[in-house]
Design a protein around this motif. Structure first.
Motif, mmCIF file in Angstrom:
data_model
loop_
_atom_site.group_PDB
_atom_site.id
_atom_site.type_symbol
_atom_site.label_atom_id
_atom_site.label_comp_id
_atom_site.label_asym_id
_atom_site.label_seq_id
_atom_site.Cartn_x
_atom_site.Cartn_y
_atom_site.Cartn_z
ATOM 1 N N PRO A 237 -1.837 3.769 -9.054
ATOM 2 C CA PRO A 237 -1.179 2.528 -8.639
ATOM 3 C C PRO A 237 -1.716 1.307 -9.387
ATOM 4 C CG PRO A 237 -2.091 3.717 -6.748
ATOM 5 C CD PRO A 237 -2.627 4.374 -7.984
ATOM 6 N N TRP B 32 0.833 -1.212 0.000
ATOM 7 C CA TRP B 32 0.000 0.000 0.000
ATOM 8 C C TRP B 32 0.869 1.264 0.000
ATOM 9 C CZ3 TRP B 32 -4.955 0.956 -1.044
ATOM 10 C CH2 TRP B 32 -5.795 -0.175 -1.152
ATOM 11 N N ALA C 222 2.065 1.763 -3.481
ATOM 12 C CA ALA C 222 0.942 2.249 -4.285
ATOM 13 C C ALA C 222 0.732 3.746 -4.069
ATOM 14 C CB ALA C 222 -0.332 1.477 -3.922
ATOM 15 N N LYS C 223 0.719 4.164 -2.804
ATOM 16 C CA LYS C 223 0.440 5.580 -2.514
ATOM 17 C C LYS C 223 1.586 6.475 -2.999
ATOM 18 C CE LYS C 223 -3.392 4.531 -0.374
ATOM 19 N NZ LYS C 223 -4.659 4.616 -1.116
#
Lengths: 438, 496
Positions: B420, B407, B410-411
């Protein structure tokens, strides 16, 4: 191919950098005996001008005159120009489901606004982010009613849109749910006595539609009260969402006993074109206490870690990507862009505009009914108040506008369902009446 | 570490909710003058049926509405802005002509309940699309009725059920590989089946030995995805189909990944009995921020009698008609006949490509995925070594050593200007990073993405906090999802 940026030279360079000799080698994982060694048998590729010609030609073969007076769940209302201007922005229509909230706040806030509008219009506490359409929405509402009550018998009005009933049947028939129908009376509304008789403590819910398929307005608050007396839920279906501008919503009353538990339906009327049956957009609204039994996506308001307001998909522990076979529904998406159209529509017409549109629908329909009664020998059926549809029994075998009802209601013989909305001028109505009178 | 300033006083960054913006008396709408006699509503119906007002509904001007939604739109990432590498979602460019064609008045205002002679254009478009999809998938018949992929799954499994029922026993179970999308088991459950999971082997494909142990006469079907959610072709598929068929069971295929195989191989030629096709993936109908989708279902002849009604019939005189007389049909899965506006767009795309174009689409989609794979495989751990088709799955295993997880990666990609990839799916890969570039990305766009991923890998090594606190440049930061779910606020309320 014009939608593929990489040229043959680019592709060769990329193959070299990957370290393979040919495109063919990239497919080495597929056994040779499964490879298609010919081209697909498809029409030849068309250039853009050829595509324009191809589709224009076919589009022109469809009849779209508003004076055909056909509704039956798909309504012609005026669609303000700004809806298409806004939803044609790539930012909205080429975005994905808003899983990554930080870069999808536009979609998320718009859905939150949709949820709020639906809750306000129906008088309910909460609404979901939208569903595929009204018919699948009703099926989901029935499954939700079973989850809440753990009972399996549903009493359903025969005047619910017949294709919605067909969809409900497809969804429930393998799940041990029984559907029993309640007839309509001579005034075109639900037979309340029969409802009382058939209701018992095994009944999960009573399902009605208002305005119903004949266009007549049901006494949804009385029906809710009857259902609740036997501890059944009250589910109200709405096909013609415009009517919410003037009719008292089933979710609102001075006493909770007289309000629906689930209101579900279709909001195509809010700025979404008929489009030969889809895409349209369903909604489902309910009480706070049933939120965790709801199907479909929900957007919640929250804060980021520095305290700024933001929106995010929430309560996803109900959903298939977490719960798999134990999810409340198999739904993976909502009908986001159409929900956005409905949201823009409501923002545009506002509360006064919506009420005026309703009044025009009711008054023009009343005018058409009066004219048919006064000037022709055909019989307008059902005396109960109506919104923008009505049923006519033709007195002869002439050409008649509207939808023939015999496929759905054989007992009504050659009766037709007609629809008049604010887009129909008096001139169109008069012409139709003249054609029926001569 | 101090965060870059994110706030701005400009409206474009602080647009309120519609409900906070209205002002009584504003108006964005006019009706033509009423041309029939006016009456009070209470003359026409019991006042009990009428509502008084709609509490909280705002009054806005046309400019208010335009500004509001234009500002909101600027907060979205979208495919016209750049690469959208969501694995299994096939976020490809949506050709503009599709939109224009679906909006032709003759399509947008067509009504399905009009007599056949008034809807010939719409029926021809639907029938032509059915024929094209049957050819592409190698199947015999197609229904366009399902509204989305998951809806297509349900339709397909209901047809499987009807097929077995017609032979006297609906059977009990559906087998689903553990790498499958969550909708597969959810759809099987709604069709009244029990779900049993089939494990994957160390190559990322179905463990055919285990599968053979699980197949018996209680099994109605296996639901496979091919290429699977790891982007790997199930090379044993023909044998798997054979052993499933030997027990009288059927093979369902999730067609989410059809973009890898158009003109290369066909489900109907490797033993599939029924599959759904996502028009919003392979066939460029726009995702719309989460729908409308469209999920046609294609079947082999044995399942044809069970298709939802109506089916579209080509008549001897060259006309088309809806046929409702289908005694073995599973019924209707949606009112009318599907998301027609999406059918126009998908057909427009297929006709724009032709057979050679569609094959090229799949080839370049696979090329682009393999290019990313080759450039990132030293920086990120490949989940499986098997050859990739249209997508490639990495894991965060190497970065997790610095406590940087999928995560966070992705961010952080958002700060580099990219959406993402799909993350944390498939479930069998811990910390999965699933990348599907599609064929509509240029080498330059791919190189920029690869550079961003490599830069993040370095940051994870040298400055993990920077990655863990991302994104730093978006309008809002990470939303506290746990708090939002604990006390859900699902609508605006006055004063609340």
């Amino acid at each position: 191919m014009r939608y593929i940026p990489n040229s043959q030279a680019d592709r060769q360079r990329m193959l070299a950098e990957i370290g393979v000799d040919s495109m063919e080698q990239l497919f080495s994982g597929i056994p040779e005996k499964l490879r298609l060694r010919r081209f697909l048998d498809l029409p030849r590729a068309l250039s853009e001008p050829e595509l324009l010609e191809y589709f224009r030609k076919r589009a022109s073969k469809n009849e779209i005159d508003p004076a055909l007076f056909i509704g039956a769940g798909i309504y012609r209302h005026y669609i303000p120009i700004i809806i298409d201007a806004l939803i044609s922005r790539s930012e909205f229509y080429t975005a994905y489901t808003p899983y990554q909230a930080e870069i999808a706040q536009g979609t998320l806030q718009a859905i939150f606004e949709f949820q709020t509008y639906i809750a306000q219009l129906t008088g309910m506490d909460v609404a979901n982010a939208s569903l595929y359409d009204g018919s699948t929405g009703l099926a989901e509402a029935v499954l939700m009613g079973q989850r809440i009550t753990r009972k399996h018998k549903f009493l359903v009005a025969r005047t619910v849109h017949p294709e919605y009933l067909a969809v409900v049947d497809t969804y429930v028939k393998n799940l041990g749910i029984q559907v029993e129908f309640i007839d309509y009376t001579a005034d075109g509304r639900l037979d309340l006595e029969q409802l009382e008789r058939k209701l018992d403590t095994n009944t999960a819910a009573v399902v009605v539609q208002s305005p119903n398929f004949f266009g007549t307005i049901e006494r949804t608050h009385v029906i809710a009260e009857i259902a609740h007396k036997r501890a059944a839920l009250s589910i109200t279906n709405i096909c013609e969402a415009i009517s919410l501008g003037i009719l008292k919503p089933a979710g609102e009353d001075h006493s909770e006993a007289r309000t629906a538990d689930i209101i579900v339906g279709e909001v195509q009327s809010f700025g979404v074109p008929p489009s030969f049956g889809g895409p349209h957009v369903g909604f489902l609204a309910t009480r706070d206490k049933y939120v965790r039994q709801m199907p479909g996506r929900l957007v919640g308001m929250g804060k980021d870690f520095s305290g700024r307001r933001g929106f995010v998909l929430t309560l996803s522990t109900r959903e298939q990507h977490i719960r798999r076979e134990k999810a409340t529904s198999n739904i993976c998406t909502n009908q986001s862009l159409c929900a956005l159209m409905a949201t823009i529509y409501l923002a545009t017409v506002g509360p006064k505009g919506l009420r005026e549109i309703c009044e025009h629908n009711v008054l023009k329909t009343e005018y058409a009914v009066t004219q048919i009664r006064q000037r022709t020998k055909h019989r307008v059926l059902f005396a109960a108040p109506r919104f923008n549809e009505f049923v006519v029994q033709p007195a002869d075998s002439r050409q008649f506008p509207g939808l023939p009802l015999s496929r759905f209601y054989p007992e009504l013989g050659n009766a037709r369902l007609l629809c008049v909305t604010e887009i129909n001028s008096r001139e169109q109505i008069d012409a139709m009446v003249r054609s029926l009178a001569s | 570490m101090s965060k870059p300033e994110r706030t701005s006083t400009h409206f474009s960054m602080n647009e309120s909710l519609l409900f906070e913006e209205g002002s009584p008396g504003r108006c964005a709408f006019d009706l033509p003058q009423l041309d029939v006699p006016r009456k009070e509503m209470s003359e026409l119906m019991d006042p009990e049926l009428l509502r008084s007002e709609i509490p909280g509904m705002p009054e806005l001007s046309e400019v208010d509405v335009i500004r509001h939604f234009t500002r909101l739109s600027s907060w979205n990432y979208h495919i016209d802005l750049g690469l959208y590498p969501l694995g299994s979602c096939t976020m490809k460019y949506n050709p503009k002509i599709n939109e224009r064609m679906a909006r032709l008045e003759g399509f947008a205002l067509a009504h399905p309940y009009l007599p056949g002679e008034m809807i010939q254009g719409a029926l021809e478009v639907q029938k032509t699309l059915e024929n094209c999809l049957a050819q592409i998938s190698g199947m015999d018949a197609v229904t366009l009725q399902p509204a989305a992929g998951a809806h297509g799954e349900l339709t397909g499994i209901l047809m499987v059920r009807a097929y077995h029922q017609s032979r006297g026993n609906p059977r009990k179970k559906i087998l689903i590989p553990d790498s499958a999308h969550g909708t597969n088991p959810a759809s099987a459950a709604i069709a009244g089946y029990v779900v049993e999971s089939v494990p994957s082997n160390n190559r990322g494909t179905i463990d055919s030995g285990e599968l053979r142990k699980l197949v018996n006469d209680d099994v109605a079907a296996i639901m496979i995805t091919n290429p699977n959610t790891l982007g790997i072709f199930e090379s044993e598929i023909a044998g798997i189909a054979e052993s499933v068929h030997a027990h009288g069971a059927l093979v369902y295929m999730d067609g989410a990944n059809l973009n890898a195989m158009m003109g290369i191989t066909r489900p109907g030629d490797f033993g599939i009995d029924v599959l759904h096709i996502n028009l919003h993936k392979t066939f460029t109908t726009p995702h719309g921020g989460g729908g409308p989708g469209s999920g046609p279902v294609a079947v082999k002849k044995v399942l044809e009698p069970f298709l939802p009604y109506p089916v579209i019939q080509s008549n001897a005189n060259g006309s088309y008609s809806f046929n409702y007389d289908r005694p073995h049909s599973i019924g209707k899965v949606k009112a009318y006949n599907g998301q027609f506006g999406m059918h126009v767009r998908a057909l427009c795309y297929i006709l724009a490509n032709g057979a050679e174009g569609l094959k090229e689409v799949s080839e370049v989609a696979v090329l682009n995925a393999n290019y990313i794979r080759s450039k990132l495989k030293d920086a990120y751990a490949l989940a499986y070594d098997s050859p990739s088709l249209h997508e490639v799955v990495f894991s965060d295993r190497l970065q997790a050593r610095k406590d940087v997880h999928v995560w966070d990666i992705a961010k952080r990609l958002m700060d580099y200007g990219f959406h993402p990839p799909t993350v944390s799916f498939p479930l069998i890969v811990p910390g999965a990073i699933m990348i599907e570039p599609t064929e509509t990305e240029s080498k330059q766009e791919l190189d920029a993405f690869i550079e961003a991923m490599l830069a993040i890998e370095k940051e994870a090594e040298q400055n993990p906090e920077l990655v863990k606190s991302a994104p730093h440049t978006t309008r809002v930061g990470r939303i506290d999802e746990a708090a939002a779910a604990r006390k859900p606020v699902l609508r605006w309320r006055a004063g609340g």
